[in-house]
Design a protein around this motif. Structure first.
Motif, PDB file in Angstrom:
ATOM      1  N   ALA A   1      23.628 -68.076 -74.523  1.00 34.54           N
ATOM      2  CA  ALA A   1      23.114 -67.276 -75.671  1.00 34.54           C
ATOM      3  C   ALA A   1      24.302 -66.885 -76.573  1.00 34.54           C
ATOM      4  CB  ALA A   1      22.489 -65.986 -75.334  1.00 34.54           C
ATOM      5  N   VAL A   2      25.530 -66.305 -76.120  1.00 38.80           N
ATOM      6  CA  VAL A   2      26.386 -66.148 -76.761  1.00 38.80           C
ATOM      7  C   VAL A   2      27.001 -67.344 -77.743  1.00 38.80           C
ATOM      8  CG1 VAL A   2      29.019 -65.657 -76.883  1.00 38.80           C
ATOM      9  CG2 VAL A   2      27.556 -64.195 -75.432  1.00 38.80           C
ATOM     10  N   LEU A   3      26.910 -68.702 -76.842  1.00 38.38           N
ATOM     11  CA  LEU A   3      27.366 -69.817 -77.719  1.00 38.38           C
ATOM     12  C   LEU A   3      26.505 -69.942 -78.618  1.00 38.38           C
ATOM     13  CD1 LEU A   3      28.290 -71.920 -74.331  1.00 38.38           C
ATOM     14  CD2 LEU A   3      29.855 -70.868 -76.219  1.00 38.38           C
ATOM     15  N   ALA A   4      25.136 -69.776 -78.603  1.00 43.65           N
ATOM     16  CA  ALA A   4      24.074 -70.172 -79.596  1.00 43.65           C
ATOM     17  C   ALA A   4      24.482 -69.271 -80.864  1.00 43.65           C
ATOM     18  CB  ALA A   4      22.763 -70.044 -78.910  1.00 43.65           C
ATOM     19  N   VAL A   5      24.623 -68.003 -80.752  1.00 47.11           N
ATOM     20  CA  VAL A   5      25.159 -67.168 -81.818  1.00 47.11           C
ATOM     21  C   VAL A   5      26.393 -67.553 -82.414  1.00 47.11           C
ATOM     22  CG1 VAL A   5      25.805 -64.890 -82.535  1.00 47.11           C
ATOM     23  CG2 VAL A   5      23.791 -65.197 -80.849  1.00 47.11           C
ATOM     24  N   ILE A   6      27.192 -68.009 -81.586  1.00 47.70           N
ATOM     25  CA  ILE A   6      28.573 -68.500 -82.536  1.00 47.70           C
ATOM     26  C   ILE A   6      28.472 -69.834 -83.124  1.00 47.70           C
ATOM     27  CG2 ILE A   6      31.017 -69.493 -81.665  1.00 47.70           C
ATOM     28  CD1 ILE A   6      30.977 -67.399 -79.717  1.00 47.70           C
ATOM     29  N   VAL A   7      27.665 -70.590 -82.298  1.00 49.01           N
ATOM     30  CA  VAL A   7      27.162 -71.910 -83.183  1.00 49.01           C
ATOM     31  C   VAL A   7      26.628 -71.613 -84.475  1.00 49.01           C
ATOM     32  CG1 VAL A   7      26.138 -74.101 -83.413  1.00 49.01           C
ATOM     33  CG2 VAL A   7      27.306 -73.236 -81.260  1.00 49.01           C
ATOM     34  N   VAL A   8      25.436 -70.870 -84.390  1.00 50.74           N
ATOM     35  CA  VAL A   8      24.871 -70.542 -85.796  1.00 50.74           C
ATOM     36  C   VAL A   8      25.865 -69.686 -86.842  1.00 50.74           C
ATOM     37  CG1 VAL A   8      23.750 -68.196 -85.229  1.00 50.74           C
ATOM     38  CG2 VAL A   8      22.602 -69.940 -86.727  1.00 50.74           C
ATOM     39  N   ALA A   9      26.740 -68.969 -86.353  1.00 51.08           N
ATOM     40  CA  ALA A   9      27.864 -68.182 -87.196  1.00 51.08           C
ATOM     41  C   ALA A   9      28.531 -69.344 -87.765  1.00 51.08           C
ATOM     42  CB  ALA A   9      28.440 -67.503 -86.306  1.00 51.08           C
ATOM     43  N   MET A  10      28.991 -70.385 -87.093  1.00 50.96           N
ATOM     44  CA  MET A  10      29.805 -71.440 -87.611  1.00 50.96           C
ATOM     45  C   MET A  10      28.905 -71.974 -88.875  1.00 50.96           C
ATOM     46  SD  MET A  10      32.782 -71.131 -86.452  1.00 50.96           S
ATOM     47  CE  MET A  10      32.489 -69.393 -86.490  1.00 50.96           C
ATOM     48  N   VAL A  11      27.604 -72.296 -88.534  1.00 46.50           N
ATOM     49  CA  VAL A  11      26.669 -72.937 -89.687  1.00 46.50           C
ATOM     50  C   VAL A  11      26.890 -71.990 -90.614  1.00 46.50           C
ATOM     51  CG1 VAL A  11      24.516 -73.729 -90.127  1.00 46.50           C
ATOM     52  CG2 VAL A  11      25.532 -74.270 -87.867  1.00 46.50           C
ATOM     53  N   PHE A  12      26.650 -70.615 -90.695  1.00 43.92           N
ATOM     54  CA  PHE A  12      26.808 -69.622 -91.722  1.00 43.92           C
ATOM     55  C   PHE A  12      27.975 -69.730 -92.338  1.00 43.92           C
ATOM     56  CE2 PHE A  12      28.185 -65.725 -93.070  1.00 43.92           C
ATOM     57  CZ  PHE A  12      27.329 -65.305 -94.049  1.00 43.92           C
ATOM     58  N   ASP A  13      29.105 -69.965 -91.441  1.00 42.86           N
ATOM     59  CA  ASP A  13      30.548 -69.920 -92.172  1.00 42.86           C
ATOM     60  C   ASP A  13      30.580 -70.993 -93.041  1.00 42.86           C
ATOM     61  OD1 ASP A  13      32.811 -68.616 -92.463  1.00 42.86           O
ATOM     62  OD2 ASP A  13      33.639 -69.849 -90.666  1.00 42.86           O
ATOM     63  N   TYR A  14      30.038 -72.458 -92.565  1.00 41.61           N
ATOM     64  CA  TYR A  14      30.119 -73.355 -93.546  1.00 41.61           C
ATOM     65  C   TYR A  14      29.455 -73.293 -94.766  1.00 41.61           C
ATOM     66  CZ  TYR A  14      30.253 -78.713 -94.358  1.00 41.61           C
ATOM     67  OH  TYR A  14      30.550 -79.849 -95.056  1.00 41.61           O
ATOM     68  N   THR A  15      28.266 -72.949 -94.428  1.00 39.02           N
ATOM     69  CA  THR A  15      27.146 -72.728 -95.882  1.00 39.02           C
ATOM     70  C   THR A  15      27.953 -71.868 -96.947  1.00 39.02           C
ATOM     71  OG1 THR A  15      25.686 -70.989 -94.720  1.00 39.02           O
ATOM     72  CG2 THR A  15      25.139 -73.383 -94.702  1.00 39.02           C
ATOM     73  N   ASN A  16      28.632 -70.631 -96.065  1.00 40.01           N
ATOM     74  CA  ASN A  16      29.099 -69.839 -96.867  1.00 40.01           C
ATOM     75  C   ASN A  16      30.087 -70.508 -97.715  1.00 40.01           C
ATOM     76  OD1 ASN A  16      30.446 -67.378 -98.130  1.00 40.01           O
ATOM     77  ND2 ASN A  16      30.484 -66.381 -96.188  1.00 40.01           N
ATOM     78  N   GLY A  17      30.940 -71.393 -96.992  1.00 40.78           N
ATOM     79  CA  GLY A  17      32.006 -72.068 -97.780  1.00 40.78           C
ATOM     80  C   GLY A  17      31.523 -72.820 -98.980  1.00 40.78           C
ATOM     81  N   PHE A  18      30.577 -73.737 -98.892  1.00 35.81           N
ATOM     82  CA  PHE A  18      30.095 -74.754-100.000  1.00 35.81           C
ATOM     83  C   PHE A  18      29.318 -73.791-101.192  1.00 35.81           C
ATOM     84  CE2 PHE A  18      26.343 -76.103 -97.282  1.00 35.81           C
ATOM     85  CZ  PHE A  18      25.637 -75.810 -97.957  1.00 35.81           C
ATOM     86  N   HIS A  19      28.649 -72.687-100.625  1.00 31.66           N
ATOM     87  CA  HIS A  19      27.886 -71.724-101.304  1.00 31.66           C
ATOM     88  C   HIS A  19      28.606 -70.992-102.135  1.00 31.66           C
ATOM     89  CE1 HIS A  19      25.235 -68.338-102.373  1.00 31.66           C
ATOM     90  NE2 HIS A  19      24.217 -69.265-102.198  1.00 31.66           N
ATOM     91  N   ASP A  20      29.830 -70.406-101.639  1.00 26.30           N
ATOM     92  CA  ASP A  20      30.792 -69.638-102.320  1.00 26.30           C
ATOM     93  C   ASP A  20      32.036 -70.202-102.850  1.00 26.30           C
ATOM     94  OD1 ASP A  20      28.882 -67.750-101.946  1.00 26.30           O
ATOM     95  OD2 ASP A  20      29.999 -66.532-100.548  1.00 26.30           O
ATOM     96  N   ALA A  21      32.232 -71.461-102.695  1.00 21.83           N
ATOM     97  CA  ALA A  21      33.430 -72.093-103.257  1.00 21.83           C
ATOM     98  C   ALA A  21      33.224 -71.780-104.782  1.00 21.83           C
ATOM     99  CB  ALA A  21      33.069 -73.562-103.003  1.00 21.83           C
ATOM    100  N   ALA A  22      32.368 -71.695-105.338  1.00 19.48           N
ATOM    101  CA  ALA A  22      32.379 -71.692-106.980  1.00 19.48           C
ATOM    102  C   ALA A  22      32.900 -70.299-107.352  1.00 19.48           C
ATOM    103  CB  ALA A  22      31.011 -71.319-107.401  1.00 19.48           C
ATOM    104  N   ASN A  23      33.069 -69.163-106.293  1.00 22.36           N
ATOM    105  CA  ASN A  23      33.619 -67.982-106.579  1.00 22.36           C
ATOM    106  C   ASN A  23      35.151 -68.283-106.792  1.00 22.36           C
ATOM    107  OD1 ASN A  23      31.238 -66.784-106.140  1.00 22.36           O
ATOM    108  ND2 ASN A  23      31.595 -66.419-103.932  1.00 22.36           N
TER     109      ASN A  23
END
Length: 333
Positions: free
Chosen positions: A7-29
């Motif tokens: 369960a911990v690994l699942a949360v960390i993996v989805v957190a990394m997915v969020f991190d990646y989408t945050n990067g390309f989503h907020d690159a514009a900033n």
């Protein structure tokens, strides 16, 4: 491998997915203004933004501690399920707003997700912390961005009132290299730190840490690296919105907006530990800078759509998190 570790690994993996989408989503900033004024080429700007995000992540400890302390979740697999649903909801919201080219806040999507999941799961939400560290900064940072952008641009116009426009544009294009780098570092300080906060929360709820105060070094490096990769992937839909559709930016305007926004990111992040939105700060600074020309120079219709996305982000992400909690709960029982 235990259920808690999975369960911990699942949360960390989805957190990394969020991190990646945050990067390309907020690159514009970080780069929209520099690209639109042609101070930097798109790929050079993205590379600078990625490097700045990586550096800035290592200064975001205060923001990470704030995020990890917004809700209280018991040490259990079901508690990890709530965190998983919260982060997944933030990913979904990022993708929806990216698709429509709206520069919404990844930060408030994550916080809204945490609140929504915690509420439906029956866990404690620290509303005093949310009001102090999230709501008040969420309201004040755009206002400060607009006013400071307006005043700073007026100062630039007065100081360089006798200069030749072509020479000034060349000079401010060089200056934008510095302001864009500062904006990138501020983005990493704010946004990578939020993912770090989720990692720490997952480790604590999973029983692998005694508190949420300690941040392991690998969490900094992992979050910073993934955010940098996402940033380099780019987010051209949102870059076009920020760089072209709000106002027509020149190098002096771009420099002013980036300088104001990066100053706010550092002040709120390091000084107050407040997870403010990089999207809110740069967009409001662009609006303030544009208003110095004349109010009609700002395309208020586009700005209104952006503000609408801001308002919807927190409750929208919370609602998605609530639905995802019920949908994924059997996986974390």
């Amino acid at each position: 491998m235990s259920a808690e570790l999975i369960a911990v690994l699942a949360v960390i993996v989805v957190a990394m997915v969020f991190d990646y989408t945050n990067g390309f989503h907020d690159a514009a900033n970080a780069i929209a203004t520099s690209v639109s004024t042609r101070a930097l080429t798109p790929r050079v700007a993205l590379l600078m933004a990625a490097a700045g995000n990586f550096i800035g992540a290592h200064f975001g400890g205060n923001v990470a501690n704030t995020v990890s302390g917004i809700i209280s979740v018991p040490e259990s697999t079901s508690g990890l399920g709530a965190v998983f649903a919260a982060v997944l909801a933030a990913v979904v919201w990022n993708l929806i707003t990216w698709y429509f080219g709206l520069p919404s806040s990844s930060s408030h999507a994550l916080i809204g997700g945490l609140v929504g999941a915690a509420l439906v799961a029956g866990y404690t939400v620290h509303w005093d912390q949310i009001v102090e560290k999230v709501v008040i900064p969420m309201v004040t940072s755009p206002l400060l961005g607009f006013v400071a952008g307006f005043l700073f641009m007026l100062a630039i116009m007065w100081i360089f009132r006798t200069g030749r426009p072509s020479k000034l544009n060349r000079g401010f294009r060089h200056a934008q290299t510095v302001s864009a780098a500062a904006m990138s570092i501020g983005h990493g300080l704010q946004d990578a730190a939020k993912t770090i906060g989720v990692i720490v929360l997952a480790l604590y709820v999973g029983g692998y840490q005694d508190s949420t105060d300690h941040i392991p070094q690998w969490a900094y490096w992992t979050s910073a690296t993934v955010l940098a990769l996402g940033t380099y992937a780019g987010g051209w839909r949102i870059i076009r919105t920020l760089g072209r559709k709000i106002i027509d930016l020149g190098p002096p305007e771009g420099f002013a907006a980036e300088t104001v926004a990066s100053t706010l990111l550092f002040t709120f992040g390091i000084g107050l530990g407040a997870p403010i939105s990089t999207t809110h700060t740069i967009t409001s600074a662009i609006m303030g800078v544009g208003a110095t020309k004349k109010l009609s120079a700002v395309r208020w219709g586009v700005a209104g759509n952006i503000v609408g996305a801001w308002i919807l982000t927190f409750p929208g992400a919370a609602a998605i998190a609530a639905l995802l909690y019920f949908a994924t709960r059997p996986l974390f029982s």
